[in-house]
Design a protein around this motif. Structure first.
Motif, PDB file in Angstrom:
ATOM      1  N   VAL A 415      39.249  41.754  29.713  1.00 49.97           N
ATOM      2  CA  VAL A 415      38.690  42.583  28.646  1.00 49.97           C
ATOM      3  C   VAL A 415      37.908  41.752  27.636  1.00 49.97           C
ATOM      4  O   VAL A 415      36.843  42.165  27.161  1.00 49.97           O
ATOM      5  N   THR A 416      38.423  40.577  27.318  1.00 50.50           N
ATOM      6  CA  THR A 416      37.849  39.804  26.212  1.00 50.50           C
ATOM      7  C   THR A 416      37.103  38.547  26.644  1.00 50.50           C
ATOM      8  O   THR A 416      36.413  37.947  25.819  1.00 50.50           O
ATOM      9  N   GLY A 417      37.253  38.128  27.905  1.00 47.96           N
ATOM     10  CA  GLY A 417      36.680  36.849  28.297  1.00 47.96           C
ATOM     11  C   GLY A 417      35.944  36.896  29.604  1.00 47.96           C
ATOM     12  O   GLY A 417      35.227  37.856  29.919  1.00 47.96           O
ATOM     13  N   SER A 418      36.154  35.884  30.414  1.00 48.89           N
ATOM     14  CA  SER A 418      35.428  35.716  31.661  1.00 48.89           C
ATOM     15  C   SER A 418      36.084  36.495  32.786  1.00 48.89           C
ATOM     16  O   SER A 418      37.274  36.293  33.063  1.00 48.89           O
ATOM     17  N   PRO A 419      35.346  37.355  33.485  1.00 51.72           N
ATOM     18  CA  PRO A 419      35.927  38.046  34.644  1.00 51.72           C
ATOM     19  C   PRO A 419      36.406  37.079  35.721  1.00 51.72           C
ATOM     20  O   PRO A 419      37.419  37.333  36.377  1.00 51.72           O
ATOM     21  N   THR A 420      35.696  35.977  35.890  1.00 50.94           N
ATOM     22  CA  THR A 420      36.108  34.994  36.888  1.00 50.94           C
ATOM     23  C   THR A 420      37.458  34.393  36.539  1.00 50.94           C
ATOM     24  O   THR A 420      38.346  34.253  37.389  1.00 50.94           O
ATOM     25  N   ALA A 421      37.620  34.024  35.251  1.00 50.99           N
ATOM     26  CA  ALA A 421      38.895  33.466  34.814  1.00 50.99           C
ATOM     27  C   ALA A 421      40.004  34.500  34.919  1.00 50.99           C
ATOM     28  O   ALA A 421      41.143  34.183  35.288  1.00 50.99           O
ATOM     29  N   ALA A 422      39.678  35.762  34.592  1.00 54.62           N
ATOM     30  CA  ALA A 422      40.673  36.833  34.685  1.00 54.62           C
ATOM     31  C   ALA A 422      41.153  36.995  36.116  1.00 54.62           C
ATOM     32  O   ALA A 422      42.362  37.080  36.382  1.00 54.62           O
ATOM     33  N   LEU A 423      40.213  37.031  37.043  1.00 52.69           N
ATOM     34  CA  LEU A 423      40.585  37.210  38.450  1.00 52.69           C
ATOM     35  C   LEU A 423      41.411  36.030  38.944  1.00 52.69           C
ATOM     36  O   LEU A 423      42.415  36.215  39.644  1.00 52.69           O
ATOM     37  N   SER A 424      41.025  34.825  38.573  1.00 51.95           N
ATOM     38  CA  SER A 424      41.781  33.644  38.983  1.00 51.95           C
ATOM     39  C   SER A 424      43.213  33.702  38.465  1.00 51.95           C
ATOM     40  O   SER A 424      44.167  33.416  39.197  1.00 51.95           O
ATOM     41  N   THR A 425      43.377  34.104  37.203  1.00 59.13           N
ATOM     42  CA  THR A 425      44.722  34.174  36.611  1.00 59.13           C
ATOM     43  C   THR A 425      45.576  35.219  37.322  1.00 59.13           C
ATOM     44  O   THR A 425      46.761  34.992  37.608  1.00 59.13           O
ATOM     45  N   LEU A 426      44.991  36.365  37.628  1.00 60.38           N
ATOM     46  CA  LEU A 426      45.748  37.433  38.293  1.00 60.38           C
ATOM     47  C   LEU A 426      46.104  37.049  39.726  1.00 60.38           C
ATOM     48  O   LEU A 426      47.206  37.365  40.204  1.00 60.38           O
ATOM     49  N   VAL A 427      45.213  36.379  40.417  1.00 57.67           N
ATOM     50  CA  VAL A 427      45.532  35.920  41.772  1.00 57.67           C
ATOM     51  C   VAL A 427      46.658  34.889  41.726  1.00 57.67           C
ATOM     52  O   VAL A 427      47.553  34.886  42.586  1.00 57.67           O
ATOM     53  N   GLN A 428      46.629  34.020  40.725  1.00 57.56           N
ATOM     54  CA  GLN A 428      47.726  33.054  40.574  1.00 57.56           C
ATOM     55  C   GLN A 428      49.055  33.785  40.351  1.00 57.56           C
ATOM     56  O   GLN A 428      50.087  33.404  40.913  1.00 57.56           O
TER      57      GLN A 428
END
Length: 794
Positions: A415-428
């Motif tokens: 919501v607030t930052g990078s979609p790439t970082a968000a996806l990486s965090t959720l996959v982790q």
């Protein structure tokens, strides 16, 4: 020497001295061997069951055996070993060692009962000859297949044998039948004996034939004890064993699962409550439905197990019942149960799509994982400003707590930052949770949230890989099985693999998804709508639309259901039913505005509304959404492909078609995995252009994109290849335009034919392909045309 050698010796010289001992457990054929010897020579002294004789009689037999001309065969069990029997066998073994009768081999059993039943009889009998005989006799009048239950006739002979057992030996056997391991100290405590005495009982059990040399019980004997053993003794043994196991921290599930009350059975007494509760914990990870029954029995016996009952019921997939149980525990349960019950209620609310209610219940569930999942629910409901994001760290550092914290961080980043970082965090987070498998109850899985984020960003490869792992590891168990399958189907639908998407949807239906209320039913119904629309099936679309409206009106809007809302918006435009989705779209706008209009979450909805506006002929509205997509693309590379495609659609809508621009935009969509959307853009542009050369060019592009699947993903390749020669060049051209969505009149105009001729071509195609309706015809043609190397596109 074996039994056959003994028979040969007795047959060879009836006058020669013969001394032999035959030692075997009960049921191994000692009596049968003696009967054979008696038929050979009635002058042989034959003694059966010598272990039962008194010392006087054994002494007389020893004296007989010591005579030089003695012809004597003595059969006995390996236990008991009275002194007189030891002295007798010492004399007999001077000539030869005792003859040991072995268990029957599979081949020998097959010779007796036939190949179809050999495996069944071998498994039940453990090769004990007497048990094989009982089973063979019982199965003689039955059909050839193995019966579902052990025949009663095979168990009946055990009744007298069980009645003759010493009380302590029967208790030992009942303990083993109950599931207790052959632990000498446990059995010693059960019997009030020392380990040496237990060892003697084990030897006695082995001598009966019911126990093997390794101490395991023959399955047929176990069935006999379960069916014929005194009920009061069986229950008493299980209760006492459960108490002993609880005291030593050992497993109790095998001991008490058969003590669960059925139907009209009375409630268990309080003495079994702790055992049921402990057994429920043991069953929770592998069999939550059984765990739910055990926790219910524990609660009936007075244990504070209501919250665990609700948890197990939820893990078993019955979220409605779990919610009712949890609600009662929240209202009336002990303080220690309220937090866990609130968590179960929150999970049920989240699965129903009620994220606001789930967030409030998770607040009652306390710190730790509940706090992290509360932040996810608040963000999904558009209340990110109320989320704490660091609260997940207040509890102990558990696997679930770490997963919840990562999930909350990933959703916030989306919501607030990078979609790439968000996806990486959720996959982790999804990867971290995989070892827990089905044993953990989740409001939503990080794998599902990662897939939704990936689908919003058109990263279909990551979505599918993450979902495949979640499905393989059963993440979240039964409650999340349908959700993972539905999202997998959604990704396949976006790629244009409609047949596979339909199969996954059907599989999700079998997992309970579409029939369930809430978000699963919304996704499932939207998938049905999407497949009908992409199949150019107006009849199917209208058939599913009323159900879609009913599902939509029962669901509030949240961040994680914007994908189905977008699909229903396009369908509503096609059907002239925009009013059905207007209120939900307005709520979606408000939700996104509260979150600052995050591009990742806003883009797919603008894309869907663009298509809805085009279908409704609203050029101004379509232009507004196209401009928004172009503006988003300036800062977010993942928006470039839909933005370029949006400009292409506006060009198609306004008849300002640039073939190169359209082809580039269509291929850009296909590069992100949206091959169906790309093919549709190129196909519609081909229909609208007045330039015949441009039409051919764009149709070739559409064909290439529609057929651009990997070979391994093509449905029924062999059937498609064999069917291709059935169509002429002209029929393939007609088929391609029909699949592209043209009417017969439009096809006729493109190919310079009459509408009646086109109709005749379609009738012949349907007959040749053996299709019974339009939907089947369109599906078959897509598969066929996708594998062609020339001709018009689908």
């Amino acid at each position: 020497m074996n039994a056959a050698g003994l028979l040969d010796e007795a047959r060879a010289d009836p006058a020669a001295p013969l001394r032999a001992a035959v030692c075997a457990p009960g049921g191994y054929g000692k009596t049968a061997l003696l009967s054979q010897l008696e038929r050979l020579d009635d002058r042989l002294l034959l003694v059966d069951d010598a272990h039962r004789l008194d010392d006087v009689r054994l002494s007389e037999l020893r004296a007989q055996a010591e005579r030089p001309d003695a012809r004597i065969v003595v059969a006995y069990r390996p236990w008991p070993r009275p002194d007189g029997l030891v002295a007798l066998t010492d004399v007999l073994r001077r000539r030869r060692p005792p003859i040991m009768l072995p268990a029957l081999t599979v081949t020998e059993i097959e010779d007796r009962v036939g190949a179809p039943l050999a495996g069944y009889v071998t498994a039940l009998s453990a090769g004990v000859p007497g048990y094989v005989a009982r089973l063979a006799d019982a199965l003689a009048g039955l059909p050839g297949d193995a019966p579902a239950r052990v025949p009663a006739a095979a168990l009946a002979p055990f009744a007298s044998e069980l009645g003759e057992l010493d009380a302590d030996l029967r208790t030992l056997l009942l303990a083993l039948e109950a599931g207790a391991e052959l632990s000498f100290d446990l059995i010693a405590k059960l019997l009030g004996r020392d380990p040496r005495q237990v060892a003697e009982l084990v030897a006695a059990g082995q001598a009966t034939g019911m126990l093997g040399t390794d101490g395991t019980m023959a399955p047929l004997a176990r069935h006999a004890l379960a069916a014929l053993g005194p009920i009061a003794e069986r229950i008493d043994v299980r209760q006492r064993l459960a108490g002993l196991q609880l005291a030593r921290g050992g497993p109790v599930l095998p001991l008490v699962r058969h003590l669960l009350p059925e139907g009209g059975d009375p409630r268990p007494g309080p003495e079994l409550g702790p055992a049921f509760e402990a057994a429920g914990e043991e069953a929770l990870g592998d069999d939550p439905a059984l765990a739910a029954r055990l926790f219910a029995a524990a609660a009936d016996a007075g244990r504070p197990a209501a919250a665990r009952h609700a948890l197990a019921t939820a893990l078993a997939g019955d979220l409605d019942r779990a919610a009712r149980l949890a609600d009662r525990a929240v209202a009336d349960g002990l303080p220690a149960q309220r937090a866990e019950s609130a968590y179960v209620s929150a999970v049920a609310m989240a699965h129903r799509g009620r994220l606001d209610s789930a967030a409030e219940l998770l607040r009652w569930a306390g710190p730790g994982p509940a706090a992290g999942f509360r932040d996810v629910a608040l963000t999904g409901a558009g209340r990110a400003d109320e989320a704490g994001f660091d609260a997940a760290g207040d509890g102990p550092p558990t696997l679930l707590g770490a997963t919840a914290a990562l999930t909350a961080r990933g959703v916030r980043e989306s919501v607030t930052g990078s979609p790439t970082a968000a996806l990486s965090t959720l996959v982790q987070a999804a990867t971290l949770l995989e070892p827990a498998g089905a044993a953990v109850l989740l409001p939503d899985s990080p794998a599902a949230l990662a897939a939704i984020v990936a689908l919003h960003g058109a990263d279909l490869d990551t979505a599918e890989a993450t979902l495949d792992r979640a499905i393989r590891t059963s993440t979240g168990g039964s409650p999340l099985a349908a959700r993972h399958l539905l999202l997998r189907a959604w990704s396949r639908m976006l790629r244009g693999h409609l047949g596979e998407a339909g199969r996954l949807l059907a599989e999700a239906n079998g997992a309970g998804g579409p029939a369930a209320p809430g978000r699963d039913r919304l996704f499932a119904t939207a998938l049905r709508v999407a497949l009908a629309r992409r199949d150019s099936d107006p009849v199917g679309l209208r058939a599913v639309w009323p159900d879609a409206c009913q599902v939509l009106i029962s669901q509030p809007v949240d961040l994680f259901t914007l994908l189905p809302l977008g699909e229903l918006t396009v369908a509503a435009a096609r059907l002239g039913e925009h009013r059905r989705v207007a209120a939900h779209l307005a709520e979606a706008d408000r939700l996104l505005a509260r979150l600052g209009d995050p591009p990742l979450w806003s883009l797919p909805l603008h894309w869907s509304r663009l298509h809805a506006a085009i279908l409704a002929g609203q050029a101004t509205e379509a232009g507004r959404h196209a401009d928004t997509l172009t503006r988003l693309a300036a800062d977010h590379p993942y928006a470039e492909a839909p933005a370029a495609a949006a400009r292409g659609w506006i060009a198609v809508m306004t008849d300002r078609i640039d073939p190169e621009q359209i082809e580039s935009a269509a291929r850009g969509l296909a590069a992100t995995g949206l091959a169906w959307d790309g093919a549709r853009l190129a196909g519609q542009a081909a229909i609208r252009t007045g330039d015949r050369k441009a039409m051919t060019w764009l149709l070739d592009c559409a064909r290439a994109l529609q057929g651009g699947r990997a070979a391994g993903e093509r449905a029924e390749d062999g059937a498609a290849e064999s069917a291709t020669p059935l169509l002429s060049e002209r029929e393939r051209q007609v088929a391609a335009l029909v699949v592209a969505g043209l009417t017969y009149r439009q096809v006729a105009e493109q190919l310079f034919l009459s509408a009646k001729t086109v109709e005749h071509h379609v009738a012949r195609i349907r007959q040749r392909l053996g299709c019974t309706d339009r939907r089947e015809l369109l599906t078959r043609l897509r598969e066929l045309l996708a594998d062609q190397t020339d001709g018009a596109p689908a």
